[in-house]
Design a protein around this motif. Structure first.
Motif, PDB file in Angstrom:
ATOM      1  N   VAL A  21      -3.729 -35.970 -21.498  1.00  0.00           N
ATOM      2  CA  VAL A  21      -3.354 -35.469 -22.603  1.00  0.00           C
ATOM      3  C   VAL A  21      -2.835 -34.159 -23.628  1.00  0.00           C
ATOM      4  O   VAL A  21      -2.194 -34.112 -24.770  1.00  0.00           O
ATOM      5  N   CYS A  22      -4.255 -34.555 -23.880  1.00  0.00           N
ATOM      6  CA  CYS A  22      -4.523 -33.372 -25.216  1.00  0.00           C
ATOM      7  C   CYS A  22      -5.613 -32.107 -24.930  1.00  0.00           C
ATOM      8  O   CYS A  22      -5.240 -31.201 -24.878  1.00  0.00           O
ATOM      9  N   GLY A  23      -5.897 -32.597 -23.253  1.00  0.00           N
ATOM     10  CA  GLY A  23      -6.640 -31.120 -22.892  1.00  0.00           C
ATOM     11  C   GLY A  23      -7.896 -31.442 -23.356  1.00  0.00           C
ATOM     12  O   GLY A  23      -8.775 -29.635 -22.608  1.00  0.00           O
ATOM     13  N   MET A  24      -8.536 -32.240 -23.649  1.00  0.00           N
ATOM     14  CA  MET A  24     -10.127 -31.562 -24.090  1.00  0.00           C
ATOM     15  C   MET A  24     -10.932 -31.862 -22.206  1.00  0.00           C
ATOM     16  O   MET A  24     -10.329 -32.384 -21.942  1.00  0.00           O
ATOM     17  N   GLY A  25     -11.921 -31.367 -22.244  1.00  0.00           N
ATOM     18  CA  GLY A  25     -13.009 -30.704 -21.507  1.00  0.00           C
ATOM     19  C   GLY A  25     -14.011 -32.804 -21.561  1.00  0.00           C
ATOM     20  O   GLY A  25     -14.363 -32.583 -22.886  1.00  0.00           O
ATOM     21  N   LEU A  26     -13.942 -32.454 -20.252  1.00  0.00           N
ATOM     22  CA  LEU A  26     -14.334 -34.402 -20.676  1.00  0.00           C
ATOM     23  C   LEU A  26     -15.804 -34.069 -19.175  1.00  0.00           C
ATOM     24  O   LEU A  26     -15.711 -34.166 -18.126  1.00  0.00           O
ATOM     25  N   CYS A  27     -17.594 -34.554 -19.621  1.00  0.00           N
ATOM     26  CA  CYS A  27     -17.951 -34.718 -18.308  1.00  0.00           C
ATOM     27  C   CYS A  27     -17.912 -36.068 -17.360  1.00  0.00           C
ATOM     28  O   CYS A  27     -16.499 -37.062 -18.096  1.00  0.00           O
ATOM     29  N   MET A  28     -18.126 -36.536 -16.604  1.00  0.00           N
ATOM     30  CA  MET A  28     -17.852 -37.817 -15.860  1.00  0.00           C
ATOM     31  C   MET A  28     -18.635 -39.369 -17.264  1.00  0.00           C
ATOM     32  O   MET A  28     -17.775 -40.374 -17.132  1.00  0.00           O
ATOM     33  N   ASP A  29     -19.159 -39.012 -17.750  1.00  0.00           N
ATOM     34  CA  ASP A  29     -19.800 -39.970 -18.859  1.00  0.00           C
ATOM     35  C   ASP A  29     -18.640 -40.200 -20.017  1.00  0.00           C
ATOM     36  O   ASP A  29     -17.926 -41.273 -20.136  1.00  0.00           O
ATOM     37  N   HIS A  30     -17.742 -39.344 -20.539  1.00  0.00           N
ATOM     38  CA  HIS A  30     -16.603 -39.911 -21.001  1.00  0.00           C
ATOM     39  C   HIS A  30     -15.508 -39.337 -20.646  1.00  0.00           C
ATOM     40  O   HIS A  30     -14.002 -39.976 -20.927  1.00  0.00           O
ATOM     41  N   ALA A  31     -14.930 -39.484 -19.274  1.00  0.00           N
ATOM     42  CA  ALA A  31     -13.796 -39.058 -18.686  1.00  0.00           C
ATOM     43  C   ALA A  31     -13.439 -40.924 -18.555  1.00  0.00           C
ATOM     44  O   ALA A  31     -14.096 -41.473 -17.965  1.00  0.00           O
ATOM     45  N   ILE A  32     -12.300 -41.173 -18.499  1.00  0.00           N
ATOM     46  CA  ILE A  32     -12.062 -42.730 -18.945  1.00  0.00           C
ATOM     47  C   ILE A  32     -10.284 -42.593 -17.958  1.00  0.00           C
ATOM     48  O   ILE A  32      -9.410 -41.945 -17.807  1.00  0.00           O
ATOM     49  N   GLU A  33     -10.827 -43.228 -16.587  1.00  0.00           N
ATOM     50  CA  GLU A  33      -9.640 -43.361 -15.465  1.00  0.00           C
ATOM     51  C   GLU A  33      -9.147 -44.501 -16.623  1.00  0.00           C
ATOM     52  O   GLU A  33      -9.131 -45.732 -16.434  1.00  0.00           O
ATOM     53  N   LYS A  34      -7.002 -44.231 -16.431  1.00  0.00           N
ATOM     54  CA  LYS A  34      -6.348 -45.374 -17.143  1.00  0.00           C
ATOM     55  C   LYS A  34      -5.452 -44.910 -16.235  1.00  0.00           C
ATOM     56  O   LYS A  34      -4.304 -44.363 -15.961  1.00  0.00           O
TER      57      LYS A  34
END
Length: 66
Positions: A21-34
């Motif tokens: 949605v917003c394009g923020m870079g995410l690591c494995m700890d912060h990425a959420i699958e929905k």
């Protein structure tokens, strides 16, 4: 690219995904699958959902998952 959430906390982690949605870079700890409804722009909603990677703020938006 580095994880934005980690950078805010003063850490450095490589991003493995970007929020759909917003394009923020995410690591494995912060990425959420929905599961998010699949949209067909010409004829409305399709009857099934697909997985998107989202940040915590975008994942909290109820209209993305209902």
């Amino acid at each position: 690219m580095k994880c934005y959430e980690c950078a805010k906390d003063g850490n450095s982690s490589d991003a493995v995904a970007v929020c759909a949605v917003c394009g923020m870079g995410l690591c494995m700890d912060h990425a959420i699958e929905k599961d998010v409804p699949l949209v067909q722009r010409t004829s409305g909603w399709v009857d099934h959902k697909i997985i998107h990677i989202l940040c915590s703020k975008c994942a909290a938006v109820k209209s993305l998952t209902s």
